[in-house]
Design an enzyme around this catalytic site. Structure first.
Site, PDB file in Angstrom:
ATOM      1  N   HIS A  36      50.373  37.549  30.493  1.00  0.00           N
ATOM      2  CA  HIS A  36      50.101  37.796  32.210  1.00  0.00           C
ATOM      3  C   HIS A  36      51.256  37.209  33.002  1.00  0.00           C
ATOM      4  O   HIS A  36      51.290  36.084  33.227  1.00  0.00           O
ATOM      5  CB  HIS A  36      49.020  37.337  32.398  1.00  0.00           C
TER       6      HIS A  36
ATOM      7  N   HIS B 203      40.959  40.540  36.825  1.00  0.00           N
ATOM      8  CA  HIS B 203      40.939  39.415  37.710  1.00  0.00           C
ATOM      9  C   HIS B 203      39.418  39.001  38.089  1.00  0.00           C
ATOM     10  O   HIS B 203      39.138  39.818  38.827  1.00  0.00           O
ATOM     11  CB  HIS B 203      41.686  39.763  39.022  1.00  0.00           C
TER      12      HIS B 203
HETATM   13  O1  DOR Z   1      48.072  33.304  42.504  1.00  0.00           O
HETATM   14  C1  DOR Z   1      48.038  34.525  42.400  1.00  0.00           C
HETATM   15  N1  DOR Z   1      49.256  35.344  42.281  1.00  0.00           N
HETATM   16  N2  DOR Z   1      46.863  35.099  41.625  1.00  0.00           N
HETATM   17  C2  DOR Z   1      47.023  36.331  41.336  1.00  0.00           C
HETATM   18  O2  DOR Z   1      45.967  36.983  41.340  1.00  0.00           O
HETATM   19  C3  DOR Z   1      48.349  37.083  42.071  1.00  0.00           C
HETATM   20  C4  DOR Z   1      49.297  36.592  42.130  1.00  0.00           C
HETATM   21  C5  DOR Z   1      50.534  36.909  42.926  1.00  0.00           C
HETATM   22  O3  DOR Z   1      50.864  38.242  42.638  1.00  0.00           O
HETATM   23  O4  DOR Z   1      51.186  36.360  43.685  1.00  0.00           O
HETATM   24 ZN    ZN Z   2      48.267  37.317  37.850  1.00  0.00          ZN
END
Ligand code: DOR
Ligand code: ZN
Length: 346
Positions: free
Chosen positions: A12, A136
């Site tokens: 991820h 998510h």
């Molecule tokens: O903290 C996060 N940043 N959670 C996410 O689901 C997306 C990610 C991002 O794209 O910056």
């Molecule tokens: Zn993410």
């Protein structure tokens, strides 16, 4: 002391595009063999054609002679068609489809508003094509407390989804709670698994407020209380095949983190493996580290394990305070701190 392990993969990862992509891809590529690349660009990667183009730009941004394989994903919307899933499977470069509930996080505004109402035909096609759904796992209802959004998502979305489509492969991304650990443990191996980030292994929610507001420890799903962190550490060090490393490394320029309405995301690619080794060592489980970083993910996705190796040396190093680029700075997780394990390719 020195550990040699099969080269890890990152299941991820946010690589962004443009200057940011060029800035961060060398960090991931220096430690990881492959990465599942998140599609939440602006605009999002909703088609196989867009995923193929994005893949090319990632390969172009790689340092010379670096072998790194981006595994692409599609961003699920209310309008994704079953035919797009067939195309994705045929392409050989798309390995999963990502579900962002609309409004849950960064660039999720084009995400799904009604999974059961709008996406069932697509999900059925995914089950047929053996295409994993990466979730998510947070509800977006503003009336649900932010610390409860994962638990409520499990009850109201994931459980009914599995009832409905038991053969759909699902990865619950970046789990943060005991509830998620229990849920994944209760599901059928090979069908439901979870990725775990370094920050949810080593930090609890106190880290967001330690001595003042700490924007670089703010991510989504937000860090939880210590009991949840401990449950996640127990799960990953237990040797279960259902949990694997997905860093969720999510770079944002410093000024988008240190401002009145800062973005969610922790930039952890440079420290992810050091922190994993630290956690497994503390638990007396270094013998289980390789499965978490290098085996469980590829086994779940049905991909071959990497054949190359990397070394983790027990040597102290100091995490840079910042990575500076013409467009601005990126602040890594644990900036300025000393870590005990240093990864290097062999
Ligand atoms: O903290 C996060 N940043 N959670 C996410 O689901 C997306 C990610 C991002 O794209 O910056
Ligand atoms: Zn993410």
């Amino acid at each position: 002391m020195e550990l040699t392990i099969t080269q890890p993969d990152d299941w991820h990862l946010h690589l962004r595009d443009g200057d940011l992509l060029k800035a961060v891809v060398p960090h991931s590529a220096s430690h990881f063999g492959r990465a599942i690349v998140m599609p939440n660009l602006k605009p999002p990667v909703t088609t196989t054609a867009a995923a193929m183009a994005y893949r090319e730009s990632i390969l172009k941004a790689l340092p010379a002679n670096r072998k790194f394989t981006p595994l692409m994903t599609l961003y699920l919307t209310d309008n994704t068609s079953p035919d797009e899933i067939k195309l994705a499977r045929k392409s050989g470069v798309v390995f999963a489809v990502k579900l962002y509930p609309a409004g849950a996080t960064t660039n999720s505004q084009d995400g799904v508003t009604d999974l059961f109402g709008k996406c069932l035909p697509v999900l059925e096609e995914m089950a047929k094509q053996n295409m994993p759904l990466l979730v998510h796992g947070e509800v977006t209802d503003p009336n649900v407390d932010i610390f409860d959004r994962e638990k409520v998502f499990i009850e109201t979305v994931l459980q009914p989804l599995i009832q409905r489509l038991p053969r759909l492969k699902i990865v619950m991304e970046h789990i943060t709670t005991l509830d998620a650990v229990k849920f994944v443990e209760s599901c059928k191996e090979g069908f439901v698994a979870a990725t775990v980030t370094p920050q949810h292994l080593v930090l609890n929610r106190n880290a967001i407020f330690q001595g003042g507001l700490q924007p670089h420890n703010y991510c989504l799903p937000v860090l939880k209380r210590e009991t949840h962190r401990q449950a996640i550490v127990s799960a990953v060090t237990s040797g279960s095949k259902k949990f694997f490393l997905g860093t969720d490394s999510a770079p944002h320029e410093r000024r988008k983190k240190e401002c009145p309405c800062g973005c969610a995301g922790v930039y952890n690619a440079p420290v992810a493996l050091s922190l994993c080794a630290m956690v497994f060592e503390e638990m007396g489980a270094l013998d289980k580290l390789e499965a978490f970083t290098s085996f469980n993910g590829s086994d779940f996705y049905g991909l071959p394990r990497n054949t190359s190796k990397i070394k983790l040396c027990r040597a102290t190093w100091v995490v840079p305070e910042a990575f500076s680029f013409p467009f601005g700075d990126i602040i890594p997780m644990f900036a300025g701190k000393t870590l005990e394990w240093q990864p290097s390719s062999i």
